[in-house]
Design an enzyme around this catalytic site. Structure first.
Site, short mmCIF file in Angstrom:
data_model
loop_
_atom_site.label_atom_id
_atom_site.label_comp_id
_atom_site.label_asym_id
_atom_site.label_seq_id
_atom_site.Cartn_x
_atom_site.Cartn_y
_atom_site.Cartn_z
N ARG A 38 0.82 -1.22 0.00
CA ARG A 38 0.00 0.00 0.00
C ARG A 38 0.85 1.26 0.00
O ARG A 38 0.44 2.29 -0.55
CB ARG A 38 -0.96 0.00 1.18
CG ARG A 38 -2.06 -1.00 0.96
CD ARG A 38 -3.14 -0.91 2.00
NE ARG A 38 -4.30 -1.65 1.55
CZ ARG A 38 -5.36 -1.91 2.29
NH1 ARG A 38 -5.42 -1.49 3.52
NH2 ARG A 38 -6.37 -2.59 1.79
N LYS A 175 -19.95 -12.82 3.61
CA LYS A 175 -20.83 -11.76 4.12
C LYS A 175 -22.07 -11.56 3.25
O LYS A 175 -22.21 -10.55 2.57
CB LYS A 175 -20.04 -10.46 4.19
CG LYS A 175 -18.92 -10.54 5.22
CD LYS A 175 -18.05 -9.31 5.20
CE LYS A 175 -16.89 -9.42 4.24
NZ LYS A 175 -15.93 -8.34 4.25
N GLY A 324 -10.69 -8.10 -0.03
CA GLY A 324 -9.42 -8.41 0.61
C GLY A 324 -9.08 -9.89 0.56
O GLY A 324 -7.95 -10.27 0.24
N GLY A 347 -14.76 -3.00 0.28
CA GLY A 347 -16.08 -2.37 0.46
C GLY A 347 -16.31 -1.27 -0.56
O GLY A 347 -17.40 -1.15 -1.13
#
Ligand code: ADP
Ligand code: MG
Length: 370
Positions: A38, A175, A324, A347
């Protein structure tokens, strides 16, 4: 949609102090960075600015310190790594040390932009949150999206607005209630949906199959029934597993058909299903993949995810991976360089596909220089 300003829209940045909102939320182990991807990903934007004479001040969150300083989430290790990669670039302390960040407090925004002349948002993974550092600075400062974010927006809005067809979305993971809204939105734009992972069981219940002790969400069954009915009447295909792999009632590894016996638990798609899903991916011209096909962290249940990952790497289609755990699976199989785009925001990528916009993008579009 109106214009989202890019770096060129900042005008001359020579001699200016530019605040760059980065996503330096790196994985850490005992104060040591285990993967600096990152930080390295932010370098093109930082170099674009510094090579034009700007002084760059970065700001990021790290973990969840819940609004107060906590040495566990200090930016020291990140600052040290950044100093090696981009000497002379400043890095503020963890934004989430202050409750004003998540609370979007105007006073905290004022403190962030004190002495700052322009703002750049390159933290795509945080853009679905209306936090102070995301939506605050563009209210008053000339603003732009950074190069990382620009690529994310181009790719994901491209999928939503004019994908090459057939466009297939492959969804899995755990999820389901978080992701059903995306399933619904995707059904409007894709030609086919492929559903595996724990997500498939609520759909299998909606189809009337026994699923044993597999993960499912009872209160989502009606929604799944409606999505199955809507897709049939709109000529869209929803591919569900036809065989499964998991544990039987005695806890032994087993392969099943689509009906699971009492006490059995489905933990991966079966080999027949994996081959069928792979064919759908090979025949597509655009594929978006989010969510592993099984509990891939356990080698007994990684085969389905591996087969899908390999198809993503092999297909001629334009391939995009979000999430992820899906990105981690791809990297674990050494296939992360064989897809066209791995989104840095799980997300955020789903919300951008679902709504076609994000709070951070709206804020940039309303900036004074937009
Ligand atoms: P992503 O991070 O890619 O969006 P999710 O976070 O939604 O994906 O889900 C990833 C998790 O789902 C993984 O930890 C994986 O073990 C789990 N998972 C996938 N399939 C199953 C299953 N059949 N049963 C239980 N867990 C599963
Ligand atoms: Mg996840």
């Amino acid at each position: 949609m109106s214009h989202i300003p890019t770096l060129a829209d900042l005008g001359d940045v020579g001699g200016k102090r530019v605040l760059v909102r980065t996503d330096f939320n790196v994985p850490m182990d005992n104060g040591v960075i285990t993967d600096d991807f990152r930080i390295r990903s932010a370098l093109p934007t930082i170099e674009w600015l510094t090579s034009r004479g700007a002084h760059v001040v970065c700001a990021s969150h790290l973990g969840r310190p819940k609004g107060k300083p906590d040495p566990k989430y200090s930016m020291d290790a990140v600052r040290a790594r950044l100093a090696e990669l981009a000497p002379g670039v400043e890095l503020m302390e963890n934004l989430r040390y202050n409750p004003g960040e998540e609370g979007n407090d105007p006073q905290f925004v004022a403190s962030l932009i004190q002495g700052i002349d322009a703002y750049v948002d390159d933290a795509f993974g945080a853009c679905h949150r209306a936090h102070a550092s995301i939506v605050g600075p563009p209210r008053t400062l000339p603003s732009a999206m950074g190069l990382l974010m620009q690529r994310e927006v181009e790719v994901l809005l491209g999928l939503r607005n004019n994908p090459k067809r057939p466009f297939v979305a492959v969804l899995g993971g755990a999820k389901i209630s978080d992701k059903l809204g995306v399933v619904e939105a995707l059904l409007n734009v894709v030609d086919a949906l492929v559903i595996g992972g724990a997500m498939c069981f609520t759909f299998l219940v909606a189809r009337g199959y026994p699923i044993g002790d597999s993960l499912w969400e009872p209160d989502q069954v009606e929604t799944c029934k409606r999505l199955l009915a809507d897709s049939a009447s709109n000529g869209k295909t929803i591919h569900l597993p036809e065989d499964l792999v998991g544990l039987d009632a005695a806890g032994n590894f087993a392969t099943f058909g689509v009906r699971l016996p009492d006490g059995a638990k489905g933990l991966d798609i079966g080999p027949g299903t994996a081959a069928a899903f792979s064919d759908v991916i090979m025949d597509a011209r655009t594929v978006f993949w989010n969510g592993p096909m099984g509990m891939f962290e356990d080698p007994r249940f990684e085969a389905g995810t591996r087969t899908v990952a390999q198809a993503m790497a092999d297909t001629k289609a334009f391939t995009v991976v979000g999430g992820g755990d899906s990105a981690a699976a791809l990297a674990q199989f050494g296939l992360d360089h064989d897809v066209d785009h791995v989104s840095t925001g799980g997300g955020a990528s789903l919300e951008l596909l679902e709504y076609g916009d994000l709070p951070g993008l709206e804020a940039l579009r309303a900036a004074p220089n937009a």
